[in-house]
Design a protein around this motif. Structure first.
Motif, PDB file in Angstrom:
ATOM      1  N   LYS A   1      40.420  35.789  45.098  1.00 23.24           N
ATOM      2  CA  LYS A   1      41.531  35.557  46.025  1.00 23.24           C
ATOM      3  C   LYS A   1      42.680  36.510  45.757  1.00 23.24           C
ATOM      4  CE  LYS A   1      40.921  30.707  47.199  1.00 23.24           C
ATOM      5  NZ  LYS A   1      41.532  29.358  47.117  1.00 23.24           N
ATOM      6  N   LEU A   2      42.847  36.893  44.504  1.00 21.03           N
ATOM      7  CA  LEU A   2      43.903  37.845  44.138  1.00 21.03           C
ATOM      8  C   LEU A   2      43.566  39.263  44.581  1.00 21.03           C
ATOM      9  CD1 LEU A   2      44.738  36.562  40.551  1.00 21.03           C
ATOM     10  CD2 LEU A   2      46.189  36.376  42.596  1.00 21.03           C
ATOM     11  N   GLY A   3      42.341  39.463  45.054  1.00 14.31           N
ATOM     12  CA  GLY A   3      41.922  40.786  45.484  1.00 14.31           C
ATOM     13  C   GLY A   3      41.284  41.610  44.387  1.00 14.31           C
ATOM     14  N   MET A   4      40.977  40.978  43.265  1.00 11.46           N
ATOM     15  CA  MET A   4      40.369  41.703  42.153  1.00 11.46           C
ATOM     16  C   MET A   4      38.879  41.918  42.423  1.00 11.46           C
ATOM     17  SD  MET A   4      42.322  40.172  38.838  1.00 11.46           S
ATOM     18  CE  MET A   4      42.486  41.714  37.957  1.00 11.46           C
ATOM     19  N   GLU A   5      38.366  43.004  41.902  1.00 12.25           N
ATOM     20  CA  GLU A   5      36.943  43.332  42.021  1.00 12.25           C
ATOM     21  C   GLU A   5      36.302  43.280  40.650  1.00 12.25           C
ATOM     22  OE1 GLU A   5      36.106  46.952  44.075  1.00 12.25           O
ATOM     23  OE2 GLU A   5      37.718  46.612  45.522  1.00 12.25           O
ATOM     24  N   GLN A   6      35.091  42.757  40.608  1.00 12.41           N
ATOM     25  CA  GLN A   6      34.358  42.741  39.340  1.00 12.41           C
ATOM     26  C   GLN A   6      33.904  44.159  39.027  1.00 12.41           C
ATOM     27  OE1 GLN A   6      31.054  39.989  39.029  1.00 12.41           O
ATOM     28  NE2 GLN A   6      30.310  41.039  37.211  1.00 12.41           N
ATOM     29  N   ILE A   7      34.246  44.622  37.824  1.00 12.92           N
ATOM     30  CA  ILE A   7      33.942  46.004  37.447  1.00 12.92           C
ATOM     31  C   ILE A   7      32.979  46.098  36.271  1.00 12.92           C
ATOM     32  CG2 ILE A   7      36.057  46.977  38.362  1.00 12.92           C
ATOM     33  CD1 ILE A   7      37.081  46.995  35.383  1.00 12.92           C
ATOM     34  N   GLY A   8      32.632  44.963  35.690  1.00 12.17           N
ATOM     35  CA  GLY A   8      31.729  45.026  34.550  1.00 12.17           C
ATOM     36  C   GLY A   8      31.400  43.651  34.015  1.00 12.17           C
ATOM     37  N   ARG A   9      30.570  43.688  33.001  1.00 16.53           N
ATOM     38  CA  ARG A   9      30.102  42.462  32.366  1.00 16.53           C
ATOM     39  C   ARG A   9      29.839  42.775  30.894  1.00 16.53           C
ATOM     40  NH1 ARG A   9      27.357  38.392  34.856  1.00 16.53           N
ATOM     41  NH2 ARG A   9      26.412  36.947  33.402  1.00 16.53           N
ATOM     42  N   ASP A  10      30.184  41.828  30.039  1.00 15.45           N
ATOM     43  CA  ASP A  10      29.926  41.954  28.612  1.00 15.45           C
ATOM     44  C   ASP A  10      29.392  40.608  28.147  1.00 15.45           C
ATOM     45  OD1 ASP A  10      29.853  42.684  25.962  1.00 15.45           O
ATOM     46  OD2 ASP A  10      32.021  42.657  25.685  1.00 15.45           O
ATOM     47  N   GLU A  11      28.099  40.481  28.043  1.00 15.52           N
ATOM     48  CA  GLU A  11      27.415  39.219  27.747  1.00 15.52           C
ATOM     49  C   GLU A  11      27.818  38.163  28.774  1.00 15.52           C
ATOM     50  OE1 GLU A  11      27.231  37.993  23.703  1.00 15.52           O
ATOM     51  OE2 GLU A  11      27.007  40.043  22.987  1.00 15.52           O
TER      52      GLU A  11
ATOM     53  N   LEU B   1      30.922  37.428  29.722  1.00 15.39           N
ATOM     54  CA  LEU B   1      32.277  37.707  30.177  1.00 15.39           C
ATOM     55  C   LEU B   1      32.254  38.701  31.335  1.00 15.39           C
ATOM     56  CD1 LEU B   1      34.902  36.578  29.033  1.00 15.39           C
ATOM     57  CD2 LEU B   1      35.111  38.660  27.697  1.00 15.39           C
ATOM     58  N   LEU B   2      32.904  38.330  32.446  1.00 12.12           N
ATOM     59  CA  LEU B   2      33.031  39.239  33.584  1.00 12.12           C
ATOM     60  C   LEU B   2      34.373  39.958  33.477  1.00 12.12           C
ATOM     61  CD1 LEU B   2      31.850  36.849  36.440  1.00 12.12           C
ATOM     62  CD2 LEU B   2      30.487  38.462  35.109  1.00 12.12           C
ATOM     63  N   LYS B   3      34.377  41.223  33.847  1.00  8.22           N
ATOM     64  CA  LYS B   3      35.592  42.034  33.795  1.00  8.22           C
ATOM     65  C   LYS B   3      36.014  42.356  35.228  1.00  8.22           C
ATOM     66  CE  LYS B   3      34.273  43.761  29.332  1.00  8.22           C
ATOM     67  NZ  LYS B   3      35.299  43.467  28.391  1.00  8.22           N
ATOM     68  N   TRP B   4      37.330  42.222  35.483  1.00  8.74           N
ATOM     69  CA  TRP B   4      37.897  42.356  36.821  1.00  8.74           C
ATOM     70  C   TRP B   4      39.018  43.382  36.830  1.00  8.74           C
ATOM     71  CZ3 TRP B   4      35.720  39.244  40.581  1.00  8.74           C
ATOM     72  CH2 TRP B   4      34.889  38.226  40.125  1.00  8.74           C
ATOM     73  N   GLU B   5      39.273  43.943  38.025  1.00 13.24           N
ATOM     74  CA  GLU B   5      40.309  44.961  38.153  1.00 13.24           C
ATOM     75  C   GLU B   5      40.971  44.874  39.521  1.00 13.24           C
ATOM     76  OE1 GLU B   5      40.151  49.574  37.263  1.00 13.24           O
ATOM     77  OE2 GLU B   5      39.065  49.090  39.101  1.00 13.24           O
ATOM     78  N   LEU B   6      42.261  45.165  39.532  1.00 12.81           N
ATOM     79  CA  LEU B   6      43.025  45.302  40.771  1.00 12.81           C
ATOM     80  C   LEU B   6      43.844  46.581  40.654  1.00 12.81           C
ATOM     81  CD1 LEU B   6      43.969  44.111  43.474  1.00 12.81           C
ATOM     82  CD2 LEU B   6      45.765  42.932  42.203  1.00 12.81           C
ATOM     83  N   LYS B   7      43.579  47.523  41.547  1.00  9.76           N
ATOM     84  CA  LYS B   7      44.316  48.790  41.531  1.00  9.76           C
ATOM     85  C   LYS B   7      45.556  48.670  42.393  1.00  9.76           C
ATOM     86  CE  LYS B   7      40.209  51.591  40.854  1.00  9.76           C
ATOM     87  NZ  LYS B   7      39.320  52.604  41.437  1.00  9.76           N
ATOM     88  N   LEU B   8      46.604  49.340  41.972  1.00 13.79           N
ATOM     89  CA  LEU B   8      47.869  49.308  42.693  1.00 13.79           C
ATOM     90  C   LEU B   8      47.681  49.673  44.154  1.00 13.79           C
ATOM     91  CD1 LEU B   8      50.938  49.128  42.878  1.00 13.79           C
ATOM     92  CD2 LEU B   8      51.056  51.438  42.008  1.00 13.79           C
ATOM     93  N   GLU B   9      46.953  50.725  44.433  1.00 13.94           N
ATOM     94  CA  GLU B   9      46.821  51.175  45.824  1.00 13.94           C
ATOM     95  C   GLU B   9      45.982  50.232  46.684  1.00 13.94           C
ATOM     96  OE1 GLU B   9      43.653  53.395  43.429  1.00 13.94           O
ATOM     97  OE2 GLU B   9      45.796  53.073  43.204  1.00 13.94           O
ATOM     98  N   SER B  10      45.266  49.308  46.067  1.00 14.19           N
ATOM     99  CA  SER B  10      44.443  48.364  46.834  1.00 14.19           C
ATOM    100  C   SER B  10      45.233  47.143  47.272  1.00 14.19           C
ATOM    101  CB  SER B  10      43.230  47.921  46.014  1.00 14.19           C
ATOM    102  OG  SER B  10      43.635  47.103  44.921  1.00 14.19           O
ATOM    103  N   ARG B  11      46.441  47.017  46.802  1.00  9.95           N
ATOM    104  CA  ARG B  11      47.266  45.839  47.061  1.00  9.95           C
ATOM    105  C   ARG B  11      48.320  46.147  48.093  1.00  9.95           C
ATOM    106  NH1 ARG B  11      46.162  40.671  46.558  1.00  9.95           N
ATOM    107  NH2 ARG B  11      48.067  39.650  46.098  1.00  9.95           N
ATOM    108  N   GLN B  12      48.508  45.314  49.077  1.00  9.52           N
ATOM    109  CA  GLN B  12      49.547  45.514  50.093  1.00  9.52           C
ATOM    110  C   GLN B  12      50.450  44.295  50.112  1.00  9.52           C
ATOM    111  OE1 GLN B  12      47.822  46.479  53.842  1.00  9.52           O
ATOM    112  NE2 GLN B  12      46.703  48.220  53.032  1.00  9.52           N
ATOM    113  N   PHE B  13      51.748  44.530  49.958  1.00  5.80           N
ATOM    114  CA  PHE B  13      52.731  43.444  50.009  1.00  5.80           C
ATOM    115  C   PHE B  13      53.682  43.688  51.146  1.00  5.80           C
ATOM    116  CE2 PHE B  13      51.389  43.225  45.588  1.00  5.80           C
ATOM    117  CZ  PHE B  13      51.108  41.879  45.487  1.00  5.80           C
TER     118      PHE B  13
END
Length: 107
Positions: free
Chosen positions: A83-93, A95-107
Motif C-alpha cells: 500500500k505504501l508503494g514499495m516493491e519487493q526487491i529481494g529475499r533472504d531466507e 525475510l522479504l526486502k522492499w524498496e521505495l524510490k523517491l522518483e516513484s512516489r508522488q505527493f
C-alpha cells in the motif's frame, strides 16, 4: 525509532513505534521499521503513520530510497508495504526486502 500514540483515546495510549532504523547511508538509503500492538491491528494505524513518515522523509534531500524488511509469512506487513508503494526487491531466507524510490512516489 519514534513512538506511535493513539490520540483518539482519553489516555493517549502508546500503541506501537515506527521510524528510521538509522540515518540514511552515504548513498541516500534509509530503512524504516514499525510495530503495532496486536490489540490495535487492522485499524489503519500502521499505514497512516508510515505514510506520514515517508512523506516527511522525502522532504529530506539526502534521502533517495526507503527500504524495509518483512517476514515472508506476515501478510499484514506485506499488505502495508505494498500500500505504501514499495516493491519487493529481494529475499533472504524467510525475510522479504522492499524498496521505495523517491522518483516513484508522488505527493
Amino acid at each position: 525509532m519514534g513512538c506511535l500514540a493513539n490520540d483518539s483515546y482519553a489516555d493517549s495510549t502508546l500503541i506501537g513505534d515506527l521510524g528510521f532504523i538509522d540515518k540514511p547511508d552515504q548513498t541516500g538509503i534509509g530503512e524504516i521499521g514499525y510495530e503495532v500492538l496486536s490489540a490495535y491491528h487492522q485499524k489503519g494505524f500502521a499505514i497512516e503513520a508510515a505514510e506520514a513518515l515517508i512523506y516527511f522523509a522525502f522532504t529530506l534531500r539526502e534521502l533517495k530510497r526507503i527500504i524495509a524488511q518483512s517476514s515472508d509469512n506476515h501478510g499484514a506487513s506485506i499488505r502495508i508495504l505494498k500500500k505504501l508503494g514499495m516493491e519487493q526487491i529481494g529475499r533472504d531466507e524467510n525475510l522479504l526486502k522492499w524498496e521505495l524510490k523517491l522518483e516513484s512516489r508522488q505527493f
